[in-house]
Design a protein around this motif. Structure first.
Motif, PDB file in Angstrom:
ATOM      1  N   HIS A  89       0.830  -1.202   0.000  1.00 26.83           N
ATOM      2  CA  HIS A  89       0.000   0.000   0.000  1.00 26.83           C
ATOM      3  C   HIS A  89       0.864   1.252   0.000  1.00 26.83           C
ATOM      4  O   HIS A  89       0.553   2.236  -0.683  1.00 26.83           O
ATOM      5  CB  HIS A  89      -0.925  -0.012   1.216  1.00 26.83           C
ATOM      6  N   ALA A 135       3.986   8.951  -6.649  1.00 29.29           N
ATOM      7  CA  ALA A 135       4.388  10.309  -6.262  1.00 29.29           C
ATOM      8  C   ALA A 135       5.800  10.618  -6.748  1.00 29.29           C
ATOM      9  O   ALA A 135       6.066  11.706  -7.252  1.00 29.29           O
ATOM     10  CB  ALA A 135       4.307  10.464  -4.746  1.00 29.29           C
ATOM     11  N   TRP A 191       3.144   3.037 -13.057  1.00 24.43           N
ATOM     12  CA  TRP A 191       3.065   4.273 -12.277  1.00 24.43           C
ATOM     13  C   TRP A 191       3.133   5.501 -13.180  1.00 24.43           C
ATOM     14  O   TRP A 191       2.384   6.455 -13.019  1.00 24.43           O
ATOM     15  CB  TRP A 191       4.213   4.321 -11.260  1.00 24.43           C
ATOM     16  N   ASP A 209       2.126   1.794  -3.421  1.00 19.28           N
ATOM     17  CA  ASP A 209       1.099   2.242  -4.355  1.00 19.28           C
ATOM     18  C   ASP A 209       0.877   3.745  -4.304  1.00 19.28           C
ATOM     19  O   ASP A 209       0.349   4.328  -5.262  1.00 19.28           O
ATOM     20  CB  ASP A 209      -0.228   1.516  -4.059  1.00 19.28           C
ATOM     21  N   THR A 210       1.251   4.398  -3.203  1.00 20.61           N
ATOM     22  CA  THR A 210       1.082   5.850  -3.149  1.00 20.61           C
ATOM     23  C   THR A 210       2.417   6.582  -3.275  1.00 20.61           C
ATOM     24  O   THR A 210       2.468   7.667  -3.826  1.00 20.61           O
ATOM     25  CB  THR A 210       0.399   6.266  -1.827  1.00 20.61           C
ATOM     26  N   PHE A 227       2.601   7.460   6.877  1.00 20.30           N
ATOM     27  CA  PHE A 227       1.782   6.353   6.383  1.00 20.30           C
ATOM     28  C   PHE A 227       1.239   5.491   7.522  1.00 20.30           C
ATOM     29  O   PHE A 227       0.549   4.511   7.272  1.00 20.30           O
ATOM     30  CB  PHE A 227       2.595   5.488   5.419  1.00 20.30           C
TER      31      PHE A 227
END
Lengths: 233, 233
Positions: B11, B19, B86, B14-15, B40
């Motif tokens: 997770h 970025a 991405w 995934d962010t 996070f």
DNA sequence: GCGATCAATAAATCCGACTTTTTGCCCCGT
DNA sequence: ACGGGGCAAAAAGTCGGATTTATTGATCGC
């Protein structure tokens, strides 16, 4: 030359990565992190980090209650520079070298064509300098000097294409050229025809003749394919 | 469709991955693992695993006493499927799509030529089936059905080439084709000429005519380049 | 005044204990 | 005998504290 075994987990990767890519653990094999941690004399956290990296390369898959299973060869990230180095250092080096040479034969002519359109004056100068260096070291068993300029030449071509995907293949091509020089044939001086082709490619790029640059580079890569007996008669 | 955010560290990736690839953190930026772990809401170990994966992609470099520094774009592993996804999801999607299309134009013709030499009977059957499927969905706004068969067609070609490096580009090409259909032009039915070319490629491969397969595929990729206005007049 | 050496510090790195989830197995009911 | 549900073990996953190391800056010597 290659990646330093940065940190403890790097050292683990330097021995576990080659082992997996060499096929020591056949696809479907299960590895337990605890056991591996003991074997490498590191903590489980360190081993977990190594497994995560292997997982990101699609070499293994980590599942609960099952363990770390080795994935089939067809799912590996074969474009990962680390994986390529591991495989080049292993048993199926010849096979890998052939695959990469075929890839070169597809990419480099197109890259040369693009370079003829987009190369800057500075890149053109570098290119001719490399070509001249190749000529200067083409006779009298100066294989190392020749190789250095050859690698630089192709790196500039790929970089000057203006395509980032092509540019990142510079290391790969360098590895192939170095491998060919050191481990295979080529005890003699390089083929004079190949040297001439490189000089002509530099000319064509400098003059912006994309079509000619592409065709000449194709002749170079065809020669590389012949060296490895890839082209059928 | 894309990779599931396996585990907590998944997770985070995934962010954080999108970025970084989107350029939110410019090259040279320093990120501290502790700070990120707080942001996070995960432990430092989990964050360390994520950083290791990012490091294996050459997106960042972790050094003691200094932190996790973002590497310049030119050093990223742009062939990593995760990185490609991405970037395709981010802001420079058009640029990425152009790069990948140029790559296609270099690879696929050569792959088709090899496929004509090495394709098995089963692969030939699949190929013609895909081509027929494309014809069947070429009229009347059946874009989705057309896309499915188009993706399958190119995947079979790459796979049948017998070169593992080419075969692994199947996902990549599928992503490009899907992107073109969904986000760009192509509100109308596909170009009839392109459909015909696919059928002819299937023929050429079936007949073992490598030269023809290569040339026809080159015409297909030239068309793809034109769609994105990449080819200069 | 300038340079080199050493101590203080900030950050990654490493470790062992605890938690969660999956799967295989066994028992019970039909 | 066959099938489903629950129990227990095994392995990955998670966490926060202890350690190591490299950078920075200040002090001492030249």
């Amino acid at each position: 030359m290659s990646t330093a075994g940065r940190g403890l987990h790097g050292h683990v990767l330097d021995t576990l990565g080659p082992a997996i890519t060499a096929g020591e653990y056949p696809p479907g094999s299960v590895l337990r992190t605890d056991e591996l941690a003991q074997r490498f004399d590191v903590s489980r956290s360190v081993m977990r980090e190594a497994v995560r990296v292997l997982e990101s390369m699609h070499l293994v898959e980590s599942r609960r209650r099952v363990g770390v299973t080795v994935r089939p060869k067809a799912e590996w990230n074969v474009y990962d520079p680390q994986v390529i180095r591991w495989r080049l250092a292993g048993a199926d080096r010849p096979r890998q070298l052939r695959s990469l040479t075929v890839l070169r034969s597809a990419i480099e002519p197109v890259a040369a064509g693009l370079a003829a359109r987009h190369a800057t004056a500075e890149q053109c100068a570098e290119l001719t300098e490399c070509a001249l260096g190749m000529v200067a070291h083409s006779r009298g068993h100066q294989l190392h000097g020749y190789l250095v300029h050859d690698m630089a030449f192709h790196r500039v071509i790929l970089s000057a294409s203006g395509n980032e995907m092509f540019a990142r293949l510079g290391d790969l091509v360098a590895e192939v050229l170095a491998g060919r020089t050191h481990h295979d044939v080529m005890f003699e001086d390089p083929d004079p025809a190949a040297v001439t082709l490189h000089v002509q490619v530099a000319e064509a790029v400098r003059e912006g003749d994309a079509e000619r640059a592409e065709q000449l580079t194709r002749e170079i890569t065809v020669g590389a394919l012949h060296e490895l007996d890839i082209l059928a008669p």
